[in-house]
Design a protein around this motif. Structure first.
Motif, PDB file in Angstrom:
ATOM      1  N   PHE A 154       8.261  12.569 -12.920  1.00 20.50           N
ATOM      2  CA  PHE A 154       8.238  11.641 -11.790  1.00 20.50           C
ATOM      3  C   PHE A 154       6.792  11.250 -11.494  1.00 20.50           C
ATOM      4  CE2 PHE A 154      12.035  14.157 -11.423  1.00 20.50           C
ATOM      5  CZ  PHE A 154      13.012  13.245 -11.048  1.00 20.50           C
ATOM      6  N   ARG A 155       6.632  10.062 -10.939  1.00 18.25           N
ATOM      7  CA  ARG A 155       5.280   9.553 -10.687  1.00 18.25           C
ATOM      8  C   ARG A 155       5.244   8.750  -9.395  1.00 18.25           C
ATOM      9  NH1 ARG A 155       2.999   4.487 -12.359  1.00 18.25           N
ATOM     10  NH2 ARG A 155       0.727   4.524 -12.333  1.00 18.25           N
ATOM     11  N   ASN A 156       4.135   8.850  -8.690  1.00 17.55           N
ATOM     12  CA  ASN A 156       3.888   8.006  -7.518  1.00 17.55           C
ATOM     13  C   ASN A 156       3.133   6.769  -7.979  1.00 17.55           C
ATOM     14  OD1 ASN A 156       3.257   6.799  -5.083  1.00 17.55           O
ATOM     15  ND2 ASN A 156       1.863   8.398  -4.393  1.00 17.55           N
ATOM     16  N   ALA A 157       3.817   5.644  -8.041  1.00 13.39           N
ATOM     17  CA  ALA A 157       3.213   4.400  -8.512  1.00 13.39           C
ATOM     18  C   ALA A 157       2.590   3.582  -7.390  1.00 13.39           C
ATOM     19  CB  ALA A 157       4.267   3.556  -9.230  1.00 13.39           C
ATOM     20  N   GLY A 158       2.565   4.130  -6.176  1.00 13.63           N
ATOM     21  CA  GLY A 158       1.988   3.405  -5.049  1.00 13.63           C
ATOM     22  C   GLY A 158       0.488   3.624  -4.926  1.00 13.63           C
ATOM     23  N   GLN A 159      -0.090   3.080  -3.850  1.00 13.83           N
ATOM     24  CA  GLN A 159      -1.532   3.157  -3.632  1.00 13.83           C
ATOM     25  C   GLN A 159      -1.926   4.170  -2.568  1.00 13.83           C
ATOM     26  OE1 GLN A 159      -3.588  -0.643  -3.426  1.00 13.83           O
ATOM     27  NE2 GLN A 159      -1.841  -1.700  -4.310  1.00 13.83           N
ATOM     28  N   THR A 160      -0.941   4.821  -1.969  1.00 13.26           N
ATOM     29  CA  THR A 160      -1.200   5.860  -0.976  1.00 13.26           C
ATOM     30  C   THR A 160      -0.323   7.066  -1.298  1.00 13.26           C
ATOM     31  OG1 THR A 160       0.425   4.796   0.489  1.00 13.26           O
ATOM     32  CG2 THR A 160      -1.909   4.298   0.891  1.00 13.26           C
ATOM     33  N   PRO A 161      -0.673   8.239  -0.772  1.00 18.62           N
ATOM     34  CA  PRO A 161       0.095   9.448  -1.110  1.00 18.62           C
ATOM     35  C   PRO A 161       1.511   9.427  -0.540  1.00 18.62           C
ATOM     36  CG  PRO A 161      -2.099  10.014  -0.268  1.00 18.62           C
ATOM     37  CD  PRO A 161      -1.889   8.556   0.004  1.00 18.62           C
ATOM     38  N   ALA A 162       2.366  10.224  -1.162  1.00 13.46           N
ATOM     39  CA  ALA A 162       3.701  10.515  -0.647  1.00 13.46           C
ATOM     40  C   ALA A 162       3.690  11.936  -0.104  1.00 13.46           C
ATOM     41  CB  ALA A 162       4.747  10.367  -1.743  1.00 13.46           C
ATOM     42  N   LEU A 219       0.794  -1.225   0.000  1.00 18.16           N
ATOM     43  CA  LEU A 219       0.000   0.000   0.000  1.00 18.16           C
ATOM     44  C   LEU A 219       0.831   1.281   0.000  1.00 18.16           C
ATOM     45  CD1 LEU A 219      -2.712  -1.008   2.629  1.00 18.16           C
ATOM     46  CD2 LEU A 219      -2.932  -1.004   0.143  1.00 18.16           C
ATOM     47  N   ARG A 220       2.111   1.219   0.340  1.00 16.99           N
ATOM     48  CA  ARG A 220       2.902   2.435   0.507  1.00 16.99           C
ATOM     49  C   ARG A 220       3.140   3.153  -0.813  1.00 16.99           C
ATOM     50  NH1 ARG A 220       9.190   1.253  -0.125  1.00 16.99           N
ATOM     51  NH2 ARG A 220       8.920   3.324  -0.977  1.00 16.99           N
ATOM     52  N   ALA A 221       3.603   4.382  -0.717  1.00 14.28           N
ATOM     53  CA  ALA A 221       3.930   5.181  -1.894  1.00 14.28           C
ATOM     54  C   ALA A 221       5.257   4.724  -2.508  1.00 14.28           C
ATOM     55  CB  ALA A 221       4.013   6.651  -1.514  1.00 14.28           C
ATOM     56  N   TYR A 222       5.336   4.810  -3.818  1.00 13.68           N
ATOM     57  CA  TYR A 222       6.573   4.506  -4.557  1.00 13.68           C
ATOM     58  C   TYR A 222       6.780   5.634  -5.574  1.00 13.68           C
ATOM     59  CZ  TYR A 222       6.645  -0.245  -2.687  1.00 13.68           C
ATOM     60  OH  TYR A 222       6.689  -1.339  -1.850  1.00 13.68           O
ATOM     61  N   VAL A 223       7.662   6.555  -5.248  1.00 11.63           N
ATOM     62  CA  VAL A 223       7.930   7.689  -6.129  1.00 11.63           C
ATOM     63  C   VAL A 223       9.209   7.418  -6.908  1.00 11.63           C
ATOM     64  CG1 VAL A 223       8.348  10.166  -6.260  1.00 11.63           C
ATOM     65  CG2 VAL A 223       6.783   9.252  -4.530  1.00 11.63           C
ATOM     66  N   GLY A 224       9.153   7.625  -8.204  1.00  5.73           N
ATOM     67  CA  GLY A 224      10.328   7.384  -9.026  1.00  5.73           C
ATOM     68  C   GLY A 224      10.233   8.094 -10.357  1.00  5.73           C
ATOM     69  N   LEU A 225      11.356   8.096 -11.069  1.00  5.82           N
ATOM     70  CA  LEU A 225      11.412   8.724 -12.384  1.00  5.82           C
ATOM     71  C   LEU A 225      10.651   7.877 -13.400  1.00  5.82           C
ATOM     72  CD1 LEU A 225      12.494  10.956 -14.198  1.00  5.82           C
ATOM     73  CD2 LEU A 225      14.618   9.671 -14.427  1.00  5.82           C
ATOM     74  N   GLN A 226       9.652   8.477 -14.018  1.00  2.98           N
ATOM     75  CA  GLN A 226       8.824   7.761 -14.985  1.00  2.98           C
ATOM     76  C   GLN A 226       9.440   7.791 -16.383  1.00  2.98           C
ATOM     77  OE1 GLN A 226       6.224   5.988 -14.383  1.00  2.98           O
ATOM     78  NE2 GLN A 226       5.198   5.714 -16.353  1.00  2.98           N
ATOM     79  N   GLY A 279      -0.126  10.282  -9.195  1.00  3.37           N
ATOM     80  CA  GLY A 279       0.186  11.684  -9.427  1.00  3.37           C
ATOM     81  C   GLY A 279       1.574  11.862 -10.015  1.00  3.37           C
ATOM     82  N   GLU A 280       1.752  12.905 -10.809  1.00  7.85           N
ATOM     83  CA  GLU A 280       3.015  13.175 -11.481  1.00  7.85           C
ATOM     84  C   GLU A 280       3.467  14.611 -11.214  1.00  7.85           C
ATOM     85  OE1 GLU A 280       2.462  12.394 -15.604  1.00  7.85           O
ATOM     86  OE2 GLU A 280       2.508  10.199 -15.371  1.00  7.85           O
ATOM     87  N   PHE A 281       4.758  14.818 -11.318  1.00  9.62           N
ATOM     88  CA  PHE A 281       5.311  16.166 -11.269  1.00  9.62           C
ATOM     89  C   PHE A 281       6.577  16.175 -12.112  1.00  9.62           C
ATOM     90  CE2 PHE A 281       7.486  13.964  -7.887  1.00  9.62           C
ATOM     91  CZ  PHE A 281       8.766  14.484  -7.889  1.00  9.62           C
ATOM     92  N   GLY A 282       6.949  17.346 -12.595  1.00  7.06           N
ATOM     93  CA  GLY A 282       8.089  17.460 -13.487  1.00  7.06           C
ATOM     94  C   GLY A 282       9.261  18.187 -12.874  1.00  7.06           C
ATOM     95  N   ARG A 283      10.416  17.931 -13.453  1.00  3.69           N
ATOM     96  CA  ARG A 283      11.641  18.609 -13.038  1.00  3.69           C
ATOM     97  C   ARG A 283      12.518  18.771 -14.278  1.00  3.69           C
ATOM     98  NH1 ARG A 283      14.912  19.605  -8.647  1.00  3.69           N
ATOM     99  NH2 ARG A 283      17.141  19.620  -9.133  1.00  3.69           N
ATOM    100  N   THR A 284      13.229  19.875 -14.367  1.00  4.05           N
ATOM    101  CA  THR A 284      14.084  20.142 -15.520  1.00  4.05           C
ATOM    102  C   THR A 284      15.509  20.388 -15.060  1.00  4.05           C
ATOM    103  OG1 THR A 284      12.274  21.088 -16.816  1.00  4.05           O
ATOM    104  CG2 THR A 284      14.511  21.672 -17.472  1.00  4.05           C
ATOM    105  N   GLU A 285      16.442  19.704 -15.696  1.00  5.60           N
ATOM    106  CA  GLU A 285      17.877  19.954 -15.498  1.00  5.60           C
ATOM    107  C   GLU A 285      18.394  20.632 -16.769  1.00  5.60           C
ATOM    108  OE1 GLU A 285      19.053  19.448 -12.659  1.00  5.60           O
ATOM    109  OE2 GLU A 285      17.679  17.975 -11.798  1.00  5.60           O
ATOM    110  N   SER A 286      19.192  21.633 -16.592  1.00  4.09           N
ATOM    111  CA  SER A 286      19.692  22.358 -17.772  1.00  4.09           C
ATOM    112  C   SER A 286      21.113  22.832 -17.518  1.00  4.09           C
ATOM    113  CB  SER A 286      18.784  23.549 -18.120  1.00  4.09           C
ATOM    114  OG  SER A 286      18.714  24.444 -17.023  1.00  4.09           O
TER     115      SER A 286
END
Length: 268
Positions: free
Chosen positions: A135-143, A109-116, A182-189
């Motif tokens: 990045f995406r949370n592939a788990g079943q509960t929030p992070a 059930l825990r959250a799994y956040v990783g680079l999608q 849920g997803e969120f983005g990040r940019t490296e430049s």
């Protein structure tokens, strides 16, 4: 292992079990009474027991051999020892089973956040090189309390050992909560010379995109995940054309991708 211990204890107790337990039977005494005084006085006359009466000392001597065969340790009989040990073993097995069930449920059930996914753009022009990460949370509960840091590095060897840890910028991305799916983005430049970009396209150089993610799951446990993705040298299929432009498709590197549970809370 648990059953082996129980069986061994059972065999030991059975081996020490007495062949028979003593029993005691009170002697039967039959008396005959004869009334000799008709006036009202009764006296026992001609009292003859049907069997001889045994004294207390004679009874103890008779059953002394039987008492010697009875095995009692600390005031507890073998059967009671066996029942107590079996109950204790059963309790331990139940506790372990409950803990394993709770751990399995938490992992499920825990959250799994990783680079999608990630993509590198501006490889074929003089503009600033940019890596867009999702990045995406592939788990079943929030992070919760999520923080990320990252960086980029170009190397001319496919398996470098000197890639630095990302700088923990206080202005890095913060997320109070990432819901399941849920997803969120990040940019490296960064400014990369065009000649080095050409080497990345030709497979002579490798672009590494790396970073760290801190977050807390719904069960109050904290995790640190490190990621390292790459394109260019060592990954020939990572450079492709997309809408007339050269882009790099990031893939996970063989090293630098891990997640550990950490006792400390994510940094502020």
């Amino acid at each position: 292992m648990l059953w082996a211990i129980i069986v061994s204890l059972t065999i030991a107790i059975v081996a020490l079990w007495p062949s028979k337990y003593p029993y005691r039977e009170a002697p039967n005494i039959h008396s005959q009474e004869k009334t000799e005084n008709r006036v009202g006085r009764d006296r026992a006359a001609n009292e003859r027991p049907s069997s001889p009466i045994e004294t207390a000392s004679e009874q103890q001597a008779k059953h002394a051999g039987e008492n010697a065969s009875e095995f009692i340790f600390l005031g507890i009989k073998p059967g009671e020892w066996l029942l107590g040990i079996a109950t204790w073993m059963l309790w331990l097995a139940t506790v372990r089973l409950v803990k394993k069930t709770e751990d399995a449920s938490r992992r499920q059930l825990r959250a799994y956040v990783g680079l999608q996914k990630g993509e590198v753009v501006n490889l074929d022009n003089i503009d600033e090189l940019r890596a867009d990460l999702i990045f995406r949370n592939a788990g079943q509960t929030p992070a919760y309390k999520l923080r990320t840091w990252g960086g980029m590095s170009v190397r001319y060897e496919p398996r470098p050992k000197d890639i630095p840890a990302p700088a923990r910028d206080p202005n890095s991305i913060r997320k109070a909560q990432i819901l399941p799916d849920g997803e969120f983005g990040r940019t490296e430049s960064g400014d990369v010379p065009f000649a080095i970009k050409a080497d990345i396209i030709a497979g002579k150089a490798t672009l590494f995109v790396y970073g760290e993610i801190y977050y807390t799951d719904a069960f109050g446990r904290n995790y640190l995940q490190t990621y390292r993705y790459f394109c260019g040298g060592g990954h020939p299929n990572s450079i492709l054309q997309k809408k007339g432009k050269t882009v790099g498709r990031l893939a996970p590197h063989e090293g630098g991708n891990d997640e550990v549970e950490c006792g400390q809370k994510p940094p502020n």
